[in-house]
Design an enzyme around this catalytic site. Sequence first.
Site, PDB file in Angstrom:
ATOM      1  N   SER A  76      37.337  30.476  38.665  1.00 17.79           N
ATOM      2  CA  SER A  76      38.026  28.822  38.965  1.00 17.79           C
ATOM      3  C   SER A  76      38.360  29.136  40.589  1.00 17.79           C
ATOM      4  CB  SER A  76      39.076  28.660  37.873  1.00 17.79           C
ATOM      5  OG  SER A  76      39.373  27.345  38.012  1.00 17.79           O
ATOM      6  N   MET A  77      39.534  28.737  40.900  1.00 19.07           N
ATOM      7  CA  MET A  77      40.083  28.711  42.024  1.00 19.07           C
ATOM      8  C   MET A  77      39.733  30.024  42.763  1.00 19.07           C
ATOM      9  SD  MET A  77      43.823  28.549  44.029  1.00 19.07           S
ATOM     10  CE  MET A  77      44.275  30.109  43.751  1.00 19.07           C
TER      11      MET A  77
END
Length: 261
Positions: A101-102
């Site tokens: 994700s991030m």
Amino acid sequence: MTTQQTPAPTTAESAWIRRYHPAVADAPRLICFPHAGGSASFYFPVAKELTPGIDVLVVQYPGRQERRREPLVDNVPELADRAFEELRHYADRPLYLFGHSMGATVAFEIARRFTAAGLPAPARLFASARRAPSRTRAERIHTRDDEGVIRELRKLSGTDDRVLGNEEIMRLALPAIRNDYKAVETYRAERGVTVDCPITVLTGDTDPNTTLDEAHAWAEHTTADCEVRSFPGGHFYLADRQREVLDTITARITGAAAVRG
């Protein structure tokens, strides 16, 4: 790859780096980057499974766990700059980056910094559950009230319901979660910005945050090859597909080692 595994005592290489288990000499290195609101301990199961054949290092962002008293970093470029200054010292052997994700966005920026500094590019970037850097959406989750942020966490199924229902725990966790959402939601990368390493994109086939087209768009951001692997599941598909994910990582790393040998 679950958030419920209790980690063994960590070995801190620095404030930024955790090594949970020792590896054999000259083992290829895999550096892992947590998701928004995540911490290094998320990757304890990865380190447990992959070492000692792979040297697993995990980045610990400021403002969480033992770094909870440090100021949070609310933008990806600064976070990547500061982490890179620690990671540049680990380029003495083949280096692989994995981000969820991030963390995939941060890993991408770290890979760019290796090349910019004249250091060897990472051997491969594993980008999990994140659309290509130039693919943006008008997301403002970081501006929502607490209930709005919690609704998003429930939608993604990345936080145990027992945690979401515990007001004290959530009050402690929400500042870091909101901060990280701001960092990734305000991040922008131009089309054509590339890294000089192959990319393996890993995604869940029902992830609301990454379509298959957005996953394939990572090919625009590398001068090398790009492959996309889709698994059954949502944003945190890897919680149920740990074995397949780790087999994919291991195959890419050991395969590259065999070619070099």
